[in-house]
Write a protein that holds these residues in place. Structure first.
Motif, mmCIF file in Angstrom:
data_model
loop_
_atom_site.group_PDB
_atom_site.id
_atom_site.type_symbol
_atom_site.label_atom_id
_atom_site.label_comp_id
_atom_site.label_asym_id
_atom_site.label_seq_id
_atom_site.Cartn_x
_atom_site.Cartn_y
_atom_site.Cartn_z
ATOM 1 N N PHE A 39 -10.697 -10.560 6.806
ATOM 2 C CA PHE A 39 -10.335 -9.720 5.544
ATOM 3 C C PHE A 39 -11.126 -8.362 5.561
ATOM 4 C CE2 PHE A 39 -11.507 -14.585 4.945
ATOM 5 C CZ PHE A 39 -10.245 -15.657 4.159
ATOM 6 N N ILE A 40 -9.932 -7.721 4.885
ATOM 7 C CA ILE A 40 -10.200 -6.640 4.865
ATOM 8 C C ILE A 40 -10.502 -5.923 3.388
ATOM 9 C CG2 ILE A 40 -9.304 -4.327 5.732
ATOM 10 C CD1 ILE A 40 -7.576 -5.760 8.096
ATOM 11 N N ASN A 50 -11.157 -2.533 -4.466
ATOM 12 C CA ASN A 50 -10.444 -2.922 -2.584
ATOM 13 C C ASN A 50 -9.267 -3.898 -3.257
ATOM 14 O OD1 ASN A 50 -12.008 -0.929 -2.461
ATOM 15 N ND2 ASN A 50 -13.787 -2.724 -1.595
ATOM 16 N N VAL A 51 -8.126 -3.849 -2.650
ATOM 17 C CA VAL A 51 -7.413 -4.757 -2.435
ATOM 18 C C VAL A 51 -7.874 -5.644 -0.525
ATOM 19 C CG1 VAL A 51 -5.568 -3.437 -1.001
ATOM 20 C CG2 VAL A 51 -4.764 -6.028 -1.989
ATOM 21 N N GLN A 52 -8.206 -6.760 -1.100
ATOM 22 C CA GLN A 52 -7.724 -7.765 0.340
ATOM 23 C C GLN A 52 -6.772 -7.592 1.178
ATOM 24 O OE1 GLN A 52 -11.059 -10.725 0.751
ATOM 25 N NE2 GLN A 52 -9.522 -12.232 0.399
ATOM 26 N N ILE A 53 -7.175 -7.972 2.080
ATOM 27 C CA ILE A 53 -5.931 -7.739 3.090
ATOM 28 C C ILE A 53 -6.740 -9.679 4.461
ATOM 29 C CG2 ILE A 53 -4.155 -6.674 5.564
ATOM 30 C CD1 ILE A 53 -4.522 -4.884 2.881
ATOM 31 N N VAL A 54 -5.743 -9.684 4.493
ATOM 32 C CA VAL A 54 -5.818 -11.113 4.800
ATOM 33 C C VAL A 54 -4.885 -10.799 6.235
ATOM 34 C CG1 VAL A 54 -5.598 -13.999 5.150
ATOM 35 C CG2 VAL A 54 -6.156 -12.442 3.168
ATOM 36 N N VAL A 55 -6.002 -11.134 7.665
ATOM 37 C CA VAL A 55 -5.265 -11.345 8.803
ATOM 38 C C VAL A 55 -5.271 -12.717 9.488
ATOM 39 C CG1 VAL A 55 -5.678 -9.597 11.277
ATOM 40 C CG2 VAL A 55 -6.368 -8.606 8.644
ATOM 41 N N ASP A 56 -4.581 -12.712 10.343
ATOM 42 C CA ASP A 56 -4.187 -13.757 10.716
ATOM 43 C C ASP A 56 -4.809 -13.841 12.102
ATOM 44 O OD1 ASP A 56 -3.972 -16.433 12.792
ATOM 45 O OD2 ASP A 56 -2.377 -17.187 11.237
ATOM 46 N N VAL A 76 -0.662 -1.399 5.927
ATOM 47 C CA VAL A 76 -0.787 -2.631 6.861
ATOM 48 C C VAL A 76 0.903 -2.837 5.530
ATOM 49 C CG1 VAL A 76 -1.392 -4.527 5.697
ATOM 50 C CG2 VAL A 76 -2.973 -2.899 6.330
ATOM 51 N N ASN A 77 2.106 -3.235 5.812
ATOM 52 C CA ASN A 77 3.213 -4.477 5.879
ATOM 53 C C ASN A 77 2.285 -6.148 5.405
ATOM 54 O OD1 ASN A 77 4.732 -1.994 5.895
ATOM 55 N ND2 ASN A 77 6.015 -2.385 7.682
ATOM 56 N N GLY A 78 2.855 -6.772 4.340
ATOM 57 C CA GLY A 78 2.575 -7.806 4.353
ATOM 58 C C GLY A 78 2.707 -8.223 3.264
ATOM 59 N N GLU A 79 3.117 -9.706 3.022
ATOM 60 C CA GLU A 79 3.002 -10.554 1.991
ATOM 61 C C GLU A 79 2.267 -10.033 0.226
ATOM 62 O OE1 GLU A 79 4.574 -14.289 2.616
ATOM 63 O OE2 GLU A 79 4.661 -14.890 0.398
ATOM 64 N N LEU A 80 2.702 -10.377 -0.579
ATOM 65 C CA LEU A 80 2.279 -10.268 -1.599
ATOM 66 C C LEU A 80 1.457 -11.365 -1.749
ATOM 67 C CD1 LEU A 80 0.807 -8.423 -3.848
ATOM 68 C CD2 LEU A 80 2.485 -8.846 -5.149
ATOM 69 N N THR A 81 0.057 -12.074 -2.126
ATOM 70 C CA THR A 81 -0.041 -13.160 -2.541
ATOM 71 C C THR A 81 -1.159 -13.320 -3.672
ATOM 72 O OG1 THR A 81 -1.769 -13.555 -1.306
ATOM 73 C CG2 THR A 81 0.431 -14.347 -0.438
ATOM 74 N N GLU A 82 -0.912 -14.612 -4.088
ATOM 75 C CA GLU A 82 -2.105 -14.499 -5.436
ATOM 76 C C GLU A 82 -3.530 -14.908 -4.333
ATOM 77 O OE1 GLU A 82 -0.446 -17.782 -7.803
ATOM 78 O OE2 GLU A 82 -2.492 -17.058 -9.151
ATOM 79 N N SER A 83 -5.042 -14.510 -5.147
ATOM 80 C CA SER A 83 -5.587 -14.457 -3.961
ATOM 81 C C SER A 83 -6.803 -15.389 -5.267
ATOM 82 C CB SER A 83 -6.324 -13.077 -4.533
ATOM 83 O OG SER A 83 -7.236 -13.654 -3.719
ATOM 84 N N ILE A 84 -7.562 -16.258 -4.303
ATOM 85 C CA ILE A 84 -8.409 -16.921 -5.196
ATOM 86 C C ILE A 84 -10.143 -16.389 -4.723
ATOM 87 C CG2 ILE A 84 -9.437 -18.717 -5.032
ATOM 88 C CD1 ILE A 84 -6.765 -20.114 -3.250
ATOM 89 N N GLY A 85 -10.032 -16.146 -3.900
ATOM 90 C CA GLY A 85 -11.990 -15.823 -3.590
ATOM 91 C C GLY A 85 -11.668 -14.128 -2.996
ATOM 92 N N GLY A 87 -12.369 -11.542 -5.411
ATOM 93 C CA GLY A 87 -12.449 -11.037 -7.292
ATOM 94 C C GLY A 87 -10.899 -10.581 -7.689
ATOM 95 N N GLN A 88 -9.883 -9.821 -7.473
ATOM 96 C CA GLN A 88 -8.729 -9.586 -7.822
ATOM 97 C C GLN A 88 -7.947 -10.898 -7.445
ATOM 98 O OE1 GLN A 88 -8.591 -6.458 -9.050
ATOM 99 N NE2 GLN A 88 -10.928 -5.976 -8.851
ATOM 100 N N ALA A 89 -6.941 -10.724 -8.542
ATOM 101 C CA ALA A 89 -5.737 -11.636 -8.617
ATOM 102 C C ALA A 89 -5.099 -11.707 -7.788
ATOM 103 C CB ALA A 89 -4.421 -11.317 -10.400
ATOM 104 N N ALA A 90 -4.549 -10.404 -6.804
ATOM 105 C CA ALA A 90 -3.576 -10.247 -5.346
ATOM 106 C C ALA A 90 -4.278 -9.396 -4.305
ATOM 107 C CB ALA A 90 -2.046 -9.063 -6.133
ATOM 108 N N GLU A 91 -3.269 -10.235 -3.405
ATOM 109 C CA GLU A 91 -4.319 -10.240 -1.913
ATOM 110 C C GLU A 91 -2.988 -9.977 -0.772
ATOM 111 O OE1 GLU A 91 -6.971 -13.435 -1.159
ATOM 112 O OE2 GLU A 91 -5.151 -13.842 0.228
#
Lengths: 467, 467
Positions: A39-40, A50-56, A76-85, A87-91
């Motif tokens: 998690f970046i 901050n926006v959270q970037i999830v990296v597999d 970062v290119n990526g898919e906007l997704t709903e966030s749970i953890g 602290g923001q609604a989107a990641e």
């Protein structure tokens, strides 16, 4: 990496079109995670969040991933997704990452918890911290609020000169400005330095106030304000003094002292309201991290009418406090120039709200203030604030040519510096009023910072002109 | 006189509630009429338009009326009435007049038709003329447009320092700032002046540009702009040079040269559109009085896309012109720093619209510009305007630490002034771009004034720091 047009993080965090492909760019604040997923926390300065970037991790090159350290700049290119953890609604679920700029372990902001003193030494990097990001976004917003307030009321922004050859306000020691070769200073037969060959053909300095020129403009355009840098060469190494600071000085034809008080109160409430309405995330951060009473204090100022009190009444209140046993460091008597402890007693202990003190003894105020009929006081007004003390100083100006002239002569101010100012009283004089607000004083109040060096990007103080 | 709250003339002239009692205050521009009725043209600076005050002489004291001379300041109560002959829809039938400030016949603005040179000598009074009222209202509006443009796009206004101890941009000669006693300059054993006891403990000057500090901010907050005074101690007595002028310098992380050109074109069109939308009366006045092509030129800039052309192509066009017989004063060849005549040929004769010239030879541009792959040119961009020449200069910045360092060493720039700037490339470097706009250059374009001393309230030039 596919080219997708960048979304600023402040905008991205508001989006709810989950599933969209997005691009974000910014600097890595932290990186954590497991062997499978990282998690970046990415920040681009557009917001404190901050926006959270999830990296597999399985999908990315290991060498590239090693470069994603605190302070590194990535796209970062990526898919906007709903966030749970987060602290923001989107990641953002990363699909592609490009490292734009690496950041090795000599980066001074790697670890958190630096002292404010240390951060002042790296003032070139401190805007990258949460605290200074918040402070400087608020600083921007306060400047916008100021322009908006005056523009909407028909005031004209007026640029008074920075370099001046007159030294009449006497508001403080001045910096000399010169192009002379200091190794070859020509002197006349009396040993006086000759300024004829200096850039301006005479001795010049940096302005301490734009007020006098502002009055020239107000008596032509009606209502003006200045917003520019001013300078004091005072050797004051305190949390309250800067050698270079920004001032706002409105000046209004046909305004009397009451109009002036109304304007000052409306103005400062507008600025404080703007901070709460437009910088809430940043103000909240500073409230939670540094000053738990900040938001309450800002709301307090908005709620109540400012007290309006003649100096003479203020002195009575202070004298009564002394009688009742209150100890002040400095003596209280009619005629004294109030110390900060006196001002704060009135504001914080006696009235518990902002106070506009008026009608000061003429001896402790500037020559241009309108003289009252009592022969002793002038139509000055100082706005006193909790924690800050004097935040605004102003007055109705003396519009009578003869009275002004007499005062100038009493004080021995040289006429060579005054003829143009006096012309405003000679040709179509009018009642007018104005005040000055130190921009950094306002910022101390709105941010809750306690040292004025922390609300201006590159503070200039004795022995300090770095960056 | 009964107290009625004042209406500004700009608002009064829009009112149609004829019959209402109003109060106006202002300065007398002219007074004319018969033995029965006088017409006073009153101006309060809020607009270029005067309101006509109709005075039935029978109703007023003769001695008071004598005081209503050009330049006098008066307060008028009266009835708002529909006007037939005043050039405005509304006028005021005076019921009461109070003279606030008289104006005797030594008033320098009594007569019309003063030269611009004379008006510069009375710069303290010239805002009271139609011309300078118009210019300074436009100046205000351009400043507002600039803040609005950037604020709406998420840029942060950032105050870069005015006093600086570094001299690395090399953009021009600098003014020294000192508190040293010039009568007692201490020197070391080599005869060098000791600055340890100067205010900042070292030699200091006035800034020539906020760009380098702006880059620090952009690489933290994302997108910033400066708007502040800058200084050049050049002994240039021309209609184009000021020693003290205001600059706007946006700087944006992640913008490349194309984004930078888009921003510059959008920005300047926004400002010109704002002038036409918000200052039409003032622009029209200047168009009619000084420069009949002004409005057409402003509209022309809005209508067309700016040409975007590499320097190398520009040189070809100029060389072809020479072949075809066009005479330039200065020679044209690849590598030359274009003269104003070259720039204006491209803009005014060849393309007949604004031109953005890009990719200049690196030798004639600053060290911080991004180097192209050809090894010869840099990603500079200058926006060239009709009548003005260069109005904006900018570039994509070199983001690569090694390339930048090499260039700094080639040019022998001292590292003591550079370490903090290099840190932006060392820690999370990112592509970024920016440009500078001289505020007074923009004002020359928007007002049609031909001398830069006439678009700033108090010009500072060699041997001139009056008021």
């Amino acid at each position: 990496m596919e080219k997708i047009s960048r979304t600023k993080i402040v905008d991205l965090l508001k989006r709810r079109d989950f599933g969209a492909m997005v691009n974000v760019k910014g600097w890595v604040r932290t990186r954590r995670g497991s062997k499978q997923v990282n998690f970046i926390a990415l920040n681009d300065g557009s917001t404190i969040n901050n926006v959270q970037i999830v990296v597999d991790l399985a999908n990315f090159d290991e060498e590239m991933l090693k470069q994603i350290t605190t302070g590194a700049c990535i796209s970062v290119n990526g898919e906007l997704t709903e966030s749970i953890g987060s602290g923001q609604a989107a990641e953002v679920q990363a699909r592609g990452i490009e490292v734009l700029g690496t950041c090795d372990n000599t980066y001074p902001l790697q670890k958190k918890g630096h002292t404010m003193e240390f951060l002042r030494e790296i003032a070139h990097l401190r805007p990258r911290t949460n605290t200074f990001g918040a402070v400087f976004r608020i600083r921007h917003n306060m400047a916008i609020a100021i322009h908006k307030f005056f523009h909407e009321r028909g005031f004209f922004y007026f640029h008074t000169p920075i370099i001046t050859a007159s030294d009449c306000e006497g508001a403080g020691q001045m910096f000399q400005v010169t192009t002379k070769n200091l190794y070859d200073l020509k002197k006349d037969e009396n040993g006086a330095i000759i300024y004829d060959d200096d850039f301006f053909g005479k001795q010049a300095s940096l302005t301490v106030s734009g007020q006098l020129e502002g009055e020239l403009a107000a008596t032509a355009l009606g209502a003006i304000y200045t917003f520019g840098p001013t300078f004091r060469a005072e050797n004051s190494n305190t949390p309250r003094h800067l050698a270079e600071f920004w001032m706002i000085e409105p000046e209004v034809a046909f305004n009397d002292i009451t109009d002036n008080m109304d304007l000052a109160e409306d103005f400062i409430k507008y600025c404080v309201q703007w901070a709460l309405d437009n910088c809430y995330d940043d103000v909240k951060f500073l409230n939670d991290m540094f000053d738990k009473g900040l938001i309450e204090r800002l709301q307090g100022v908005l709620k109540e009418e400012f007290v309006r009190l003649p100096y003479t009444e203020g002195i009575k209140i202070l004298e009564e406090a002394v009688v009742k046993g209150h100890k002040f460091e400095f003596p209280v008597y009619w005629g004294v120039d109030l110390a900060s402890e006196h001002e704060r007693y009135l504001v914080e202990e006696h009235f518990k709200r902002p106070v506009i003190l008026t009608d000061y003894p003429k001896e402790i105020k500037a020559f241009y203030m309108k003289q009252n009929e009592d022969g002793k006081t002038v139509r000055a007004m100082d706005v006193l604030f909790p924690k800050i003390g004097e935040i605004i100083g102003g007055s109705e100006r003396e519009a009578d040519y003869d009275k002004l002239m007499t005062r100038i002569q009493e004080l021995g101010i040289p006429m060579k510096d005054m003829w143009w100012y006096l012309d405003t009283r000679k040709f179509g004089s009018c009642p007018h009023s104005g005040f000055g607000l130190g921009f950094e004083r306002l910022l101390l109040f709105v941010t809750g910072m306690t040292n004025i060096r922390d609300v201006i990007p590159f503070p200039r103080t004795p022995r300090n002109a770095e960056f």
